[in-house]
Design a protein around this motif. Sequence first.
Motif, PDB file in Angstrom:
ATOM      1  N   ASP A 139      -0.072  78.234  84.165  1.00 19.19           N
ATOM      2  CA  ASP A 139      -1.322  78.866  84.498  1.00 19.19           C
ATOM      3  C   ASP A 139      -1.345  79.745  85.715  1.00 19.19           C
ATOM      4  OD1 ASP A 139      -4.090  79.514  84.999  1.00 19.19           O
ATOM      5  OD2 ASP A 139      -4.691  77.663  83.456  1.00 19.19           O
ATOM      6  N   SER A 175      -3.490  78.554  89.261  1.00 18.80           N
ATOM      7  CA  SER A 175      -2.509  78.298  90.471  1.00 18.80           C
ATOM      8  C   SER A 175      -2.696  79.418  91.593  1.00 18.80           C
ATOM      9  CB  SER A 175      -1.067  78.367  89.745  1.00 18.80           C
ATOM     10  OG  SER A 175      -0.815  77.742  88.742  1.00 18.80           O
ATOM     11  N   GLU A 196       4.179  73.278  86.486  1.00 20.37           N
ATOM     12  CA  GLU A 196       3.913  72.215  85.580  1.00 20.37           C
ATOM     13  C   GLU A 196       3.057  72.890  84.419  1.00 20.37           C
ATOM     14  OE1 GLU A 196       1.744  69.436  87.935  1.00 20.37           O
ATOM     15  OE2 GLU A 196       3.659  68.532  88.785  1.00 20.37           O
ATOM     16  N   THR A 197       2.246  73.804  84.628  1.00 20.73           N
ATOM     17  CA  THR A 197       1.334  74.285  83.664  1.00 20.73           C
ATOM     18  C   THR A 197       1.440  75.661  83.242  1.00 20.73           C
ATOM     19  OG1 THR A 197      -0.235  75.295  85.265  1.00 20.73           O
ATOM     20  CG2 THR A 197      -0.534  72.715  84.804  1.00 20.73           C
TER      21      THR A 197
END
Length: 559
Positions: free
Chosen positions: A429, A433, A426-427
Amino acid sequence: AHQSTPAGAVQIDNNDIGGVVSSSKGPEAGVWVIAETTGLPTKFSKTVVTDDRGRYLIPDLPNATYNVWVRGYGLIDSAKVQSSPGKNLNLTAPLANTPREAAKYYPAGYWWSMLRPPDKSEFPGTGPQGNGISPNMTSQAAWLRQLKSGGCTACHQLGNQATREIPEDLGPFPSSAAAWDRRIKSGQAGGNMDQGLNTLGRERALKVLADWTDRIAKGEVPQQTPSRPQGVERNVVITQWDWADPKAYLHDVVSTDRRNPTVNANGPVYGALELSADYVPVLDPVRHQSSKVPLTVRDESTPRTSANVPQPSVYWGSEAIWTSRNNVHNPMFDEKGRIWLTSAVRPNQNPAFCREGSQHPSAKLYPIANAGRHLAIYDPKTQKITHISTCFGTHHLMFAEDANNTLWTSGGGQVVGWLDTKMFNETGDEEKSQGWTALVMDTNGNGKRDAYVEPNQPVDPTKDKRIGGAFYSVAPAPDGSVWGTMLGFPGAVIRLVPGANPPETAIAEMYEPPLPGYSPRGADVDRNGVMWSALASGHMASFDRRKCKGPLMGPKATG
C-alpha cells in the motif's frame, strides 16, 4: 610466490606490474603510474603512486595487455609502453620544459582559481543598466556560490582543457564574450546554463569568463604549483571501469547497504544516469563486465527529457542525446539486496490522495499538487521493477536504522518525505506507507509543534515558523533524528526530529554556516551523531550539535 628479481628491484607477483620511475633528475617520487587496457569486456585501468625512491607496484591486474605510462606534476606524460602482469617495468618520465607545459596536467581547480570575480565593493549588483551584476547578488560570496555550487561547477569540471579554451569548432566570434555567450547555449542543457548566466548578471558574467580564457590564451598559468601526493596519499590504488555509453552520464553509484557493508559483497555495482538514459548501468567488478537494467514507468505519458537544443553542441551537433523519462538520480541498497531508486514513474500531477481535500494525514497538514520524481525498486533476484508513486518529490534517499527500515528522501520541494518500507513490503500500500512534513521550527520555545507562520511572515511569539525550503541531501542519525542540507545562500544544515507521530510532531532545527560562501551540499551522519557535509567551497565540515551553545529556537537558530 615472488618472482626472482635483481637486488633492489620491485618484487612482484604474477598478476602485478612494478618497477622504478626515473627522470633525468633521478627517481621520481609521488607521481602516478597508469596501466590501461581495452582487452577486457570493459575498458579498464589502475593507477598507483610512486614512493620516495620512485618505486611503484600496480597490484592484482586481470590478465590482459596493458599500456603503462607516467603522469606527474613537473612532468609531461611519458610514452605508453606495453606490458603484461608478472613483469618488471622501469619507466622514464620526461620533465616539463616550461611552466605552461607543466601546468597542462594541473588539476582543473588550479586553472579555475585564476578567474577574477567582481570586486567585493561592486555588490549588491546594479543590474544591466549599471555594473551588469544582478541586483539579487548581494555579495561577492553569493555571486561565487551561484557560480559554483548553484550553477556551473555543479555539473562541469571547469578549468579542464575543454572549458579553459574556446574550441575552434564553435566558430568565429567578434569577442571572447560573444563566444562564451554562444557556448553556454550549447546542447540540451543550454537553456538551463543560459538562465544561470542571467542569475549572475549576464553581461558581467560573460566579461569575467572572457577575461579568464583570454588570459589563459595569452599564456598565463596558475600561480601555485600543486604538491605531489605525500605520506598515505601514496598508498592509494584507483581502479576504473568505463561501463556506460558515450551519450549517457553517470550521476551516482551504489555497491552496498550503507547500514551493513557486507550486503552484496563482491557483487555488482549499480549506477544512475539521471536525465540521460532509461536504464541502470551495472558493473561486475570481478569479471569486468557491464550490463543494463531497462527501466520502465507506470504511466507511458511520463514526460521525457526536453529535446530542446538552443544551439548545436560542438560534440553532438543538434542531436538531443538525452532521452530519459525516469530521471534516476540516486540509488540505494536495502537490507535485502534490492536497489531503491529516485525515479519518475508517472506525470507530475499528483493523485487525489496527495492534494487539497485528501484525508491522508500528511496531505491534511500540507497538501502537494505535483511531484516530478518518485520511487522505484529493482530486485536483482527476480529482476522485477516495482513503482511507488510518492506525493513528494525525491532526489536523494537513505534508510534509517529503525524497526520499520524507514526510507527518508530529499527533494520534496517544501517538505521532507519518507516511506515505511516494512509496511510497504507487507501490504504493497503505497498510500498508507508514505508520509511527509513541512519543516517547522519551535520558534515559541514550548518544546512542541504548534500552528506556524509562513517563511515570508514576521515571527509571532505565540506560534512556530515554517522554514521556506527542504532537504537537498538527507542523512538519518542513530538517535532517530534526520539531518539534511538546504541549498542557497548562505545555505543551512537542518536537523529534523520526527517525534511520536509525524508529520504532526516533527520539529526542525536550523543552523547556518558561520562563513559566507560555504553553502553545504551532501551530508552524512556518523555513529556519534556528528553531521558531516561537503561544502560548495570544495571543503568538508563537521557539526557536533552537542557542542552548540545558545538557544535552538528563533527564526534562524545558528550554531
